[in-house]
Structure formats: structure tokens, C-alpha cells
Design a protein around this motif. Structure first.
Motif, PDB file in Angstrom:
ATOM      1  N   ALA A 222     -12.023  64.479 -19.498  1.00 40.97           N
ATOM      2  CA  ALA A 222     -11.814  65.899 -19.809  1.00 40.97           C
ATOM      3  C   ALA A 222     -12.699  66.314 -20.973  1.00 40.97           C
ATOM      4  O   ALA A 222     -13.070  65.501 -21.816  1.00 40.97           O
ATOM      5  N   VAL A 223     -13.040  67.609 -20.996  1.00 41.41           N
ATOM      6  CA  VAL A 223     -13.820  68.195 -22.085  1.00 41.41           C
ATOM      7  C   VAL A 223     -13.029  69.379 -22.622  1.00 41.41           C
ATOM      8  O   VAL A 223     -12.799  70.354 -21.907  1.00 41.41           O
ATOM      9  N   ASP A 224     -12.592  69.272 -23.872  1.00 44.22           N
ATOM     10  CA  ASP A 224     -11.797  70.333 -24.498  1.00 44.22           C
ATOM     11  C   ASP A 224     -12.686  71.076 -25.498  1.00 44.22           C
ATOM     12  O   ASP A 224     -12.921  70.614 -26.611  1.00 44.22           O
TER      13      ASP A 224
ATOM     14  N   LEU B  53     -12.471  63.351 -23.775  1.00 42.47           N
ATOM     15  CA  LEU B  53     -11.501  62.299 -23.485  1.00 42.47           C
ATOM     16  C   LEU B  53     -12.133  61.326 -22.504  1.00 42.47           C
ATOM     17  O   LEU B  53     -12.558  61.718 -21.408  1.00 42.47           O
ATOM     18  N   ILE B  54     -12.190  60.063 -22.905  1.00 37.70           N
ATOM     19  CA  ILE B  54     -12.879  59.040 -22.120  1.00 37.70           C
ATOM     20  C   ILE B  54     -11.877  57.978 -21.684  1.00 37.70           C
ATOM     21  O   ILE B  54     -11.191  57.374 -22.517  1.00 37.70           O
ATOM     22  N   HIS B  55     -11.789  57.771 -20.379  1.00 35.97           N
ATOM     23  CA  HIS B  55     -10.896  56.743 -19.826  1.00 35.97           C
ATOM     24  C   HIS B  55     -11.669  55.430 -19.746  1.00 35.97           C
ATOM     25  O   HIS B  55     -12.640  55.306 -19.001  1.00 35.97           O
TER      26      HIS B  55
ATOM     27  N   MET C 159     -15.868  63.357 -30.427  1.00 32.67           N
ATOM     28  CA  MET C 159     -16.159  64.763 -30.707  1.00 32.67           C
ATOM     29  C   MET C 159     -17.660  64.987 -30.761  1.00 32.67           C
ATOM     30  O   MET C 159     -18.408  64.148 -31.276  1.00 32.67           O
ATOM     31  N   ILE C 160     -18.100  66.114 -30.198  1.00 33.85           N
ATOM     32  CA  ILE C 160     -19.505  66.493 -30.259  1.00 33.85           C
ATOM     33  C   ILE C 160     -19.594  67.919 -30.799  1.00 33.85           C
ATOM     34  O   ILE C 160     -18.677  68.728 -30.610  1.00 33.85           O
ATOM     35  N   ASP C 161     -20.694  68.224 -31.490  1.00 28.40           N
ATOM     36  CA  ASP C 161     -20.857  69.551 -32.094  1.00 28.40           C
ATOM     37  C   ASP C 161     -21.285  70.605 -31.086  1.00 28.40           C
ATOM     38  O   ASP C 161     -20.975  71.785 -31.244  1.00 28.40           O
ATOM     39  N   ASP C 162     -22.016  70.172 -30.049  1.00 26.02           N
ATOM     40  CA  ASP C 162     -22.534  71.108 -29.055  1.00 26.02           C
ATOM     41  C   ASP C 162     -21.906  70.813 -27.698  1.00 26.02           C
ATOM     42  O   ASP C 162     -22.257  69.839 -27.032  1.00 26.02           O
ATOM     43  N   ALA C 163     -20.954  71.653 -27.297  1.00 34.23           N
ATOM     44  CA  ALA C 163     -20.241  71.424 -26.042  1.00 34.23           C
ATOM     45  C   ALA C 163     -21.161  71.475 -24.830  1.00 34.23           C
ATOM     46  O   ALA C 163     -20.858  70.878 -23.790  1.00 34.23           O
TER      47      ALA C 163
END
Length: 265
Positions: A213-215, A225-227, A237-241
Motif C-alpha cells: 500500500a501507498v499512503d 507498506l511492504i509485505h 517513508m519517501i518525500d516524493d509520493a
């Protein structure tokens, strides 16, 4: 309802079938063994297929797959004879049939044992999954076991096993090892803040997983979210979605061992 009927209704039965896999795919299973047994009894491939309610091509493909995956020929063609030739199960094939049926009997015995142990669902007590009972700002709490303690100068590199052949490392001091009484084989938790985890193109020193998922947030960043292959989930977390991979993509999560905190319950 009588007590006897109620007990009968509460009883559960475990049923199952199993398959034997090899590196290239399914090797033996219920249908394939039944087909081999039909041929062993003297039937032709066509007769065996009809007896089992399958097409000739399906039966032929099954036998071809078995022969390709076996260490030795299982079914061979014979020419001539009173019936004009046909197929025959080799001694190795007969051994495979006996092997499968033996494993099957043990498998059924296991199911019966489980039925006896868990005869009533209402008697089963669910134990909560292990979780660190500690409030922390670390987004990720990974359950793991200590695989090795390796001295690196004045510090100790702790190798942590997450399961499914996945491993992470934590760099801590000898004093921490002594105070926490850490030892190989001990169950611990690895705490990692989400901002400390980045996506990597290199799988060598990273955890492989699938982006679940990408929130996205209002500032243009996102939490990923990485399974993991081990079954656990971590957040990064990344700064640029806009740089986030597509959900379902294989990704690699990397972080510095110095950013990993070890905790015990």
C-alpha cells in the motif's frame, strides 16, 4: 436437542490431500498415483483415463510430466505381444506408488491425531501473537531471533533472523549485550523508524518484499507498506509520493544497522 446429537454436531473432521513437489513443479499427487495404479493393474492409458473420468491427452500429459520429473523412467512403452503393445510401470514406478501410499497413510494418521487434539473448536484458546508491550515511536517492530553475535571492533554486529531466509543486522555495544543478557537463539524485537528505511535497487543488503500500500500525505510524501517474505510488514517513508512504485511490485528496503534498536519483552 439431545446431548449425544449436540456432541456429534460439535465434532469436527480434518480432511486433506497432498502433493509431492520437485524443483520444476508438481511430481506426484492423488490423480497421478491413481493413474499409475490403473496402468499397473494392466489397463492401457486409454482404459485408465476412461476409468478415472479424464481425457486421453490429460492422462498422457500427466505421465509425461511424471517421467520428466522422476530420477528414472516410471512408465515405459512396450511393443508387440498378444495385445499389440501398451504401457508398463517400471520397478521404480512401483516404488513411487508404494512411497506415496506410505506417506499418505502417515498423513491421514496425522489428521486423525489433530482431530483428537482439537475435537471441539470452542475449546481452542487463541494465544495472542507476540508483540512488544512497550510504547515507542518506532513504526516498525519486527519479531526475530538472534542468529549470531559478531565482534566488530568495540561494537557487536547482531544478526537477526526474521524467518523465510530473511535476515537483518543491528550494531550495538558489548555493554548492551551484557545488560540485556542477549544470546544466540533468543527471541527479540528489532525496532526501526520508518524514515530510516529507504528503497534500494540492490537486493544484497536489503529486505525483499512486495509493496502492499501507498499512503500519500498532504505534503507530497508517502508511507509505503511492504509485505516481507517472512510474512511481517514494514513501513518506509519517501518525500516524493510520485516516486513510489506500483502496488504489487517487488521492492527492497534498506537501512543502516546502526539505526536498528533491539528490544526484549
Amino acid at each position: 436437542m439431545s446431548q449425544s446429537n449436540q456432541n456429534h454436531d460439535d465434532a469436527i473432521r480434518f480432511q486433506g490431500r497432498f502433493w509431492i513437489e520437485r524443483h520444476a513443479g508438481t511430481f506426484l499427487g492423488p490423480g497421478r498415483i491413481e493413474l499409475l495404479e490403473q496402468i499397473e493393474s494392466g489397463r492401457s492409458i486409454a482404459e485408465a483415463a476412461r476409468q478415472l473420468g479424464m481425457g486421453y491427452k490429460t492422462a498422457w500429459d500427466m505421465l509425461n510430466a511424471i517421467n520428466n520429473l522422476a530420477d528414472e523412467p516410471v512408465v515405459i512403452s512396450i511393443k508387440g505381444g498378444r495385445r499389440g503393445g501398451g504401457s508398463r510401470i517400471t520397478d521404480y514406478g512401483k516404488k513411487l506408488i508404494a512411497f506415496y501410499r506410505h506417506i499418505e497413510s502417515e498423513y491421514q494418521a496425522m489428521l486423525i491425531s489433530l482431530e483428537q487434539r482439537y475435537a471441539n473448536i470452542n475449546d481452542f484458546a487463541v494465544e495472542p501473537s507476540p508483540r512488544l508491550q512497550l510504547r515507542t515511536s518506532a513504526r516498525n517492530q519486527l519479531s526475530c531471533s538472534i542468529q549470531a553475535l559478531e565482534k566488530r571492533g568495540h561494537r557487536i554486529m547482531v544478526r537477526l533472523n526474521l524467518g523465510a531466509a530473511q535476515e537483518i543486522q543491528a550494531m550495538i555495544t558489548q555493554k548492551s549485550i551484557d545488560e540485556m543478557k542477549l544470546s544466540v537463539g533468543q527471541q527479540v524485537f528489532a525496532l526501526i523508524k520508518a524514515p530510516m528505511i529507504s528503497l534500494s535497487q540492490d537486493s544484497t543488503e536489503a529486505l525483499e518484499g512486495v509493496l502492499e500500500a501507498v499512503d500519500r500525505d498532504e505534503a507530497g510524501g508517502a508511507e509505503l507498506l511492504i509485505h516481507l517474505k517472512s510474512g511481517q510488514t514494514i513501513a518506509a517513508m519517501i518525500d516524493d509520493a510520485s516516486q513510489a512504485p506500483e502496488c504489487g511490485a517487488t521492492v527492497y528496503a534498506a537501512f543502516d544497522p546502526k539505526q536498528v534498536i533491539i528490544a526484549t519483552s
